[in-house]
Design an enzyme around this catalytic site. Structure first.
Site, PDB file in Angstrom:
ATOM      1  N   CYS A  55      -5.591  -2.959   2.564  1.00 24.62           N
ATOM      2  CA  CYS A  55      -5.335  -2.886   3.992  1.00 24.62           C
ATOM      3  C   CYS A  55      -6.594  -3.037   4.858  1.00 24.62           C
ATOM      4  CB  CYS A  55      -4.583  -1.590   4.304  1.00 24.62           C
ATOM      5  SG  CYS A  55      -3.648  -1.627   5.868  1.00 24.62           S
ATOM      6  N   GLU A  84       0.845  -1.201   0.000  1.00 27.99           N
ATOM      7  CA  GLU A  84       0.000   0.000   0.000  1.00 27.99           C
ATOM      8  C   GLU A  84       0.882   1.255   0.000  1.00 27.99           C
ATOM      9  OE1 GLU A  84      -3.637   1.870   2.729  1.00 27.99           O
ATOM     10  OE2 GLU A  84      -2.210   0.488   3.636  1.00 27.99           O
ATOM     11  N   LYS A 122      -9.717   2.755  -2.390  1.00 32.42           N
ATOM     12  CA  LYS A 122      -9.970   2.118  -1.091  1.00 32.42           C
ATOM     13  C   LYS A 122     -11.283   2.593  -0.487  1.00 32.42           C
ATOM     14  CE  LYS A 122      -7.596   1.599   3.404  1.00 32.42           C
ATOM     15  NZ  LYS A 122      -6.398   2.055   4.158  1.00 32.42           N
TER      16      LYS A 122
END
Length: 252
Positions: A138, A39, A104
């Site tokens: 994540c 990430e 995300k």
């Protein structure tokens, strides 16, 4: 399909240095179909992206050049600024230059990510060389409904900057996602330190049974490789059709 996961230390807020570093690392492990990076691999996990996030996105251009030159796909997230908004954008770039991305969805409120970044709304699955990949970043790992297999993917890609104090949760949840979704999980977490946290990795490729096919050593910058075998996956799903009994649901 051969996959390489690159568990790297990241030079804080220095995209050029990180790209040069990755040039060397990737040159040492040629021949894969897909390389997966952590990430925000060009800057580190920056929750205050002003002056750090990329606008012209030279890192994306670098990804395109590498993918073409190595005849592979490259995947990883980049702190991106576009039209005055910031995104934690997970790019998937193929050798022909085709670029798909996922923004995300679950921003890390505990770390303040939500105060600067705009959350994505779309679930993204990309296909490459006969394998369908769900893109996740994540904190998304903690929300299994968002990654629930609807029969539309074969592997989940997780890229992360997941700190050391919570790394056991990372490892447990990765295995759970593979088992419950009857899929491969390909997960890359960074190592090293930034101004706020320490990271110990835990990067791995996990098969649909929950077995670890390849893993990087904790706390060490290195790469590991494994193969995604679609014939074995399809045989397992037909023999043990768990997903056929899954509960129906709708995201609202």
């Amino acid at each position: 399909m051969k996959v390489i996961i690159l568990q790297t230390d990241i030079r804080w807020a220095n995209p050029e240095a990180n790209r040069v570093h990755l040039d060397g690392l990737m040159a040492s492990c040629p021949g894969a179909d897909l390389y997966v990076l952590p990430e925000m691999f060009s800057t580190g996990f920056c929750t205050q992206p002003e002056g750090v996030a990329e606008t012209e996105c030279e890192t994306l251009q670098w990804m395109r050049r590498k993918a073409a030159g190595m005849d592979c796909a490259i995947a990883g997230s980049v702190a991106t600024e576009t039209e005055g908004k910031f995104y934690n954008r997970f790019y998937f770039v193929t050798p022909d230059g085709q670029t798909q991305w996922y923004d995300k969805k679950h921003l890390f409120t505990y770390g303040g990510e939500h105060t600067r970044y705009t959350a994505g709304k779309e679930r993204v699955v990309v296909s490459f060389r006969g394998v369908r990949f769900l893109l996740q970043v994540c904190y998304d790992l903690r929300f299994p409904v968002w990654s629930r297999n609807r029969g539309d993917y074969d592997a989940i890609l997780y890229v992360a900057s997941w700190p050391t104090p919570r790394v056991e949760a990372w490892k447990a949840l990765l295995r759970a996602r593979a088992i419950e979704n009857q899929c491969y999980v390909i997960a890359v977490n960074r190592v090293g330190k930034d101004p706020y946290c320490e990271y110990s990795g835990g990067s791995a490729v996990i098969d649909p049974y929950g077995h670890t096919l390849a893993a990087c050593e904790d706390g060490k910058e290195e790469y590991a490789g494994a193969s995604v075998r679609m014939d074995e996956l399809e045989t397992f799903r037909k023999k043990f059709p768990v997903l056929d009994d899954a509960d129906g649901f709708a995201l609202i």
